[in-house]
Scaffold this motif. Structure first.
Motif, PDB file in Angstrom:
ATOM      1  N   THR A  46       0.833  -1.203   0.000  1.00 41.30           N
ATOM      2  CA  THR A  46       0.000   0.000   0.000  1.00 41.30           C
ATOM      3  C   THR A  46       0.866   1.250   0.000  1.00 41.30           C
ATOM      4  OG1 THR A  46      -1.786  -1.146   1.160  1.00 41.30           O
ATOM      5  CG2 THR A  46      -1.794   1.257   1.249  1.00 41.30           C
ATOM      6  N   LEU A  47       1.917   1.255   0.804  1.00 42.56           N
ATOM      7  CA  LEU A  47       2.832   2.394   0.834  1.00 42.56           C
ATOM      8  C   LEU A  47       3.442   2.628  -0.539  1.00 42.56           C
ATOM      9  CD1 LEU A  47       4.488   4.553   2.347  1.00 42.56           C
ATOM     10  CD2 LEU A  47       6.141   2.762   2.908  1.00 42.56           C
ATOM     11  N   LEU A  48       3.878   1.558  -1.186  1.00 42.67           N
ATOM     12  CA  LEU A  48       4.494   1.683  -2.505  1.00 42.67           C
ATOM     13  C   LEU A  48       3.478   2.189  -3.534  1.00 42.67           C
ATOM     14  CD1 LEU A  48       7.483   0.993  -3.173  1.00 42.67           C
ATOM     15  CD2 LEU A  48       6.628  -1.005  -4.381  1.00 42.67           C
ATOM     16  N   GLN A  49       2.255   1.700  -3.446  1.00 38.46           N
ATOM     17  CA  GLN A  49       1.224   2.130  -4.387  1.00 38.46           C
ATOM     18  C   GLN A  49       0.879   3.604  -4.203  1.00 38.46           C
ATOM     19  OE1 GLN A  49      -1.836  -0.789  -3.613  1.00 38.46           O
ATOM     20  NE2 GLN A  49      -1.143  -2.103  -5.276  1.00 38.46           N
ATOM     21  N   ILE A  50       0.929   4.089  -2.976  1.00 39.25           N
ATOM     22  CA  ILE A  50       0.698   5.519  -2.738  1.00 39.25           C
ATOM     23  C   ILE A  50       1.848   6.331  -3.295  1.00 39.25           C
ATOM     24  CG2 ILE A  50       0.607   7.263  -0.908  1.00 39.25           C
ATOM     25  CD1 ILE A  50      -1.167   5.327   0.668  1.00 39.25           C
ATOM     26  N   MET A  51       3.081   5.876  -3.080  1.00 38.36           N
ATOM     27  CA  MET A  51       4.238   6.563  -3.654  1.00 38.36           C
ATOM     28  C   MET A  51       4.139   6.624  -5.180  1.00 38.36           C
ATOM     29  SD  MET A  51       7.586   5.208  -1.591  1.00 38.36           S
ATOM     30  CE  MET A  51       8.035   5.847   0.026  1.00 38.36           C
ATOM     31  N   GLU A  55      -2.607   4.463  -5.523  1.00 39.84           N
ATOM     32  CA  GLU A  55      -3.588   4.564  -4.451  1.00 39.84           C
ATOM     33  C   GLU A  55      -3.619   6.004  -3.945  1.00 39.84           C
ATOM     34  OE1 GLU A  55      -5.789   2.738  -2.929  1.00 39.84           O
ATOM     35  OE2 GLU A  55      -5.346   0.648  -3.469  1.00 39.84           O
ATOM     36  N   ILE A  56      -4.789   6.445  -3.515  1.00 37.68           N
ATOM     37  CA  ILE A  56      -4.945   7.775  -2.940  1.00 37.68           C
ATOM     38  C   ILE A  56      -5.037   7.622  -1.426  1.00 37.68           C
ATOM     39  CG2 ILE A  56      -6.421   9.821  -2.817  1.00 37.68           C
ATOM     40  CD1 ILE A  56      -7.383   9.114  -5.638  1.00 37.68           C
ATOM     41  N   PRO A  57      -4.236   8.362  -0.649  1.00 36.43           N
ATOM     42  CA  PRO A  57      -4.300   8.221   0.807  1.00 36.43           C
ATOM     43  C   PRO A  57      -5.608   8.751   1.372  1.00 36.43           C
ATOM     44  CG  PRO A  57      -2.881  10.064   0.226  1.00 36.43           C
ATOM     45  CD  PRO A  57      -3.235   9.368  -1.063  1.00 36.43           C
ATOM     46  N   THR A  58      -5.989   8.215   2.517  1.00 37.95           N
ATOM     47  CA  THR A  58      -7.165   8.719   3.212  1.00 37.95           C
ATOM     48  C   THR A  58      -6.899  10.109   3.765  1.00 37.95           C
ATOM     49  OG1 THR A  58      -7.677   6.432   3.833  1.00 37.95           O
ATOM     50  CG2 THR A  58      -8.859   8.176   4.999  1.00 37.95           C
ATOM     51  N   ASP A  59      -5.695  10.295   4.291  1.00 44.83           N
ATOM     52  CA  ASP A  59      -5.254  11.592   4.811  1.00 44.83           C
ATOM     53  C   ASP A  59      -3.787  11.780   4.461  1.00 44.83           C
ATOM     54  OD1 ASP A  59      -7.603  12.583   6.414  1.00 44.83           O
ATOM     55  OD2 ASP A  59      -7.246  10.679   7.460  1.00 44.83           O
ATOM     56  N   GLY A  60      -3.334  13.043   4.522  1.00 45.58           N
ATOM     57  CA  GLY A  60      -1.923  13.339   4.306  1.00 45.58           C
ATOM     58  C   GLY A  60      -1.638  13.892   2.929  1.00 45.58           C
TER      59      GLY A  60
END
Length: 233
Positions: A46-51, A55-60
Motif C-alpha cells: 500500500t505504501l508503494l502504491q501511494i508513492m 492509491e490515494i491516501p485517506t489523509d496526508g
C-alpha cells in the motif's frame, strides 16, 4: 524526490475499517536507494502504491519533485506515472506470448515504434546480461531471468523513480543476491531513485537508507538492534 507527509490509509468494508498506514512521513531524495522492510500484511505494498500514485491516501500529502499530487485528476496522475515512475513486481507480469526483447519494449510500443526503441531495448537487455536470451519467451526463462527482463522493462521509459515490490520474493538466495547486485549497478550507473519493499532483512545491506513498517507506522532503522522482532520473522 518523493515526499509523504502524515499519510494515512484506511480500507472500509461493510463491517469494519482497517487502518493500513498511520501518519507515515518519508522523504526520498533524488538518486537515493531506499528499502522498507516489514512482514506480510504490514502495509508495504500500500505504501508503494501511494508513492507510485496508484492509491490515494485517506489523509496526508504526497509530493513528487515538488508538485502536490493529491488533488490531481486520474488522467494527470497517469501522465505523471508514465513519465516519472516504473514498477518491478514480485510476479514478473511478463506477457507469455512475447519474447524477452518484446516484453522489454512493451511500455513504449503504444506510443512509438522505431529504431531508437529497439536500440534502447537491446542496450537494456545487455545491461541485465541476457542478450543471448533475446528471442526466448518467458516460459523458456528461469525465475531470475524473468525478473531481470522485468527490471529491463521498468527502465525502458527511462523513469526517474523505480518502485520494487518484493522483487526477490520468489527467488532463491543466490539469485536474489544477483538481482540486488544488478539493482546496485543500475542505481550507480543510471542515477535512479529506487525504493524497494521487502520482508527480507538481508536485502537492506544493499540500500543507503532503510525503514521499518510495523503496525502501519514507519520508522527509520538506525542500527540492526532497532529492527523489531516482528520484522525478523
Amino acid at each position: 524526490m518523493i515526499v509523504l507527509r502524515n499519510v494515512s490509509k484506511s480500507f472500509i468494508s461493510e463491517s469494519e475499517s482497517v487502518d493500513v498506514l498511520r501518519n507515515v512521513s518519508i522523504s526520498v531524495q533524488g538518486g537515493q536507494f531506499i528499502s522498507v522492510i516489514g512482514p506480510s500484511g504490514s502495509g508495504k505494498t500500500t505504501l508503494l502504491q501511494i508513492m507510485g500514485l496508484l492509491e490515494i491516501p485517506t489523509d496526508g500529502e504526497i509530493m513528487i519533485d515538488g508538485q502536490k499530487v493529491n488533488q490531481l485528476s486520474t488522467k494527470e496522475r497517469k501522465h505523471l506515472r508514465r513519465n516519472k515512475i516504473s514498477y518491478v513486481f514480485q510476479q514478473y507480469q511478463l506477457l507469455p506470448a512475447l519474447t524477452a526483447i518484446e516484453n522489454i519494449m512493451l511500455p513504449v510500443l503504444q506510443f512509438k515504434k522505431n529504431r531508437e526503441v529497439l536500440k534502447r531495448a537491446e542496450y537494456l537487455l545487455e545491461q541485465v546480461g541476457l542478450s543471448h536470451r533475446r528471442n526466448h519467451i518467458p516460459a523458456k526463462l528461469s525465475g531470475g531471468e524473468q525478473q531481470r527482463i522485468a527490471i529491463a522493462r521498468a527502465l525502458m521509459t527511462n523513469p526517474d523513480i523505480i518502485l520494487a515490490d518484493e522483487m526477490t520474493g520468489n527467488l532463491d538466495e543466490e539469485t536474489a543476491e544477483k538481482i540486488m547486485d544488478l539493482f546496485q549497478k543500475i542505481h550507480q550507473s543510471e542515477k535512479k531513485t529506487i525504493v524497494i519493499v521487502t520482508h527480507n532483512l538481508d536485502l537492506i545491506k544493499y540500500t543507503e537508507v532503510s525503514y521499518q513498517l510495523r503496525n502501519g507506522m514507519l520508522t527509520k532503522i538506525e542500527t540492526a538492534n532497532s529492527i523489531s522482532q516482528e520484522a525478523r520473522t
